[in-house]
Design a protein around this motif. Structure first.
Motif, short mmCIF file in Angstrom:
data_model
loop_
_atom_site.label_atom_id
_atom_site.label_comp_id
_atom_site.label_asym_id
_atom_site.label_seq_id
_atom_site.Cartn_x
_atom_site.Cartn_y
_atom_site.Cartn_z
N SER A 8 43.84 36.16 28.22
CA SER A 8 44.63 35.03 27.75
C SER A 8 45.68 34.60 28.77
O SER A 8 46.37 35.44 29.37
CB SER A 8 45.33 35.39 26.44
OG SER A 8 46.22 34.37 26.07
N VAL A 9 45.83 33.29 28.92
CA VAL A 9 46.86 32.75 29.81
C VAL A 9 48.25 33.17 29.33
O VAL A 9 49.19 33.27 30.13
CB VAL A 9 46.73 31.22 29.92
CG1 VAL A 9 47.12 30.52 28.63
CG2 VAL A 9 47.54 30.69 31.09
N GLU A 10 48.38 33.47 28.05
CA GLU A 10 49.68 33.88 27.49
C GLU A 10 50.14 35.23 28.05
O GLU A 10 51.32 35.59 27.89
CB GLU A 10 49.60 33.93 25.96
CG GLU A 10 49.31 32.58 25.33
CD GLU A 10 50.32 31.50 25.67
OE1 GLU A 10 51.54 31.80 25.74
OE2 GLU A 10 49.90 30.35 25.88
N ARG A 11 49.26 35.97 28.71
CA ARG A 11 49.65 37.24 29.35
C ARG A 11 50.57 37.01 30.55
O ARG A 11 51.20 37.96 31.03
CB ARG A 11 48.41 38.01 29.80
CG ARG A 11 47.53 38.45 28.65
CD ARG A 11 46.26 39.10 29.13
NE ARG A 11 46.56 40.35 29.82
CZ ARG A 11 45.68 41.03 30.54
NH1 ARG A 11 44.45 40.58 30.69
NH2 ARG A 11 46.03 42.15 31.13
N ALA A 13 53.77 34.98 31.69
CA ALA A 13 54.90 34.17 31.22
C ALA A 13 55.09 32.96 32.13
O ALA A 13 54.83 33.03 33.34
CB ALA A 13 56.16 35.01 31.19
N LEU A 14 55.56 31.86 31.55
CA LEU A 14 55.87 30.68 32.35
C LEU A 14 56.91 31.03 33.41
O LEU A 14 57.89 31.73 33.12
CB LEU A 14 56.41 29.56 31.46
CG LEU A 14 55.39 28.90 30.54
CD1 LEU A 14 56.09 27.93 29.59
CD2 LEU A 14 54.32 28.16 31.33
N ARG A 31 51.94 31.47 37.00
CA ARG A 31 51.97 30.37 36.03
C ARG A 31 53.33 29.71 36.15
O ARG A 31 54.36 30.30 35.81
CB ARG A 31 51.75 30.92 34.63
CG ARG A 31 51.61 29.87 33.56
CD ARG A 31 51.24 30.55 32.25
NE ARG A 31 51.24 29.62 31.15
CZ ARG A 31 51.55 29.95 29.91
NH1 ARG A 31 51.87 31.20 29.61
NH2 ARG A 31 51.52 29.05 28.98
N GLY A 35 53.27 25.00 33.77
CA GLY A 35 51.99 25.45 33.24
C GLY A 35 50.85 25.47 34.24
O GLY A 35 49.72 25.82 33.89
N GLY A 96 41.59 29.12 26.39
CA GLY A 96 42.87 29.67 26.83
C GLY A 96 42.76 30.93 27.67
O GLY A 96 43.74 31.64 27.85
#
Length: 102
Positions: A8-11, A13-14, A31, A35, A96
């Protein structure tokens, strides 16, 4: 060319980077706060600094060891005297997931 699903891209952090292993290769995936995703070799060519631990901003990363700065789009050094980073195509799938091409 090999394709790797890094999860997951959520792994990531921005505004940060994270190191992943793709077979025998270590890759840093960044990232940006906007984004955007970028992938480079995991270590700085100068002193082997862990680039994923560097400061990320404006599509650039600052190596945490000696403050060399690299353009994440091209891998070119923008501050300091250092070799260019290897860069890799990376994208986010429709579900994602981070997809890396090496």
């Amino acid at each position: 060319m090999s394709t790797w699903n890094l999860g997951s891209v959520e792994r990531i952090a921005l505004g940060e980077g994270r190191t992943f292993r793709a077979g025998e290769l270590e890759v840093a995936v960044f990232r940006t706060r906007a984004g955007e995703l970028f992938a480079t070799q995991a270590q700085c060519p100068h002193g082997q600094g862990p680039l994923a631990d560097g400061i990320v901003g404006a599509a650039r990363v600052v190596c945490p060891l000696h403050a060399y700065t690299f353009d994440l789009r091209t891998g070119c050094v923008t501050q300091g005297a250092c070799d260019t980073l290897r860069t890799y195509p990376v994208e986010v799938s429709s579900t994602g997931e981070v997809i890396l091409h090496v």
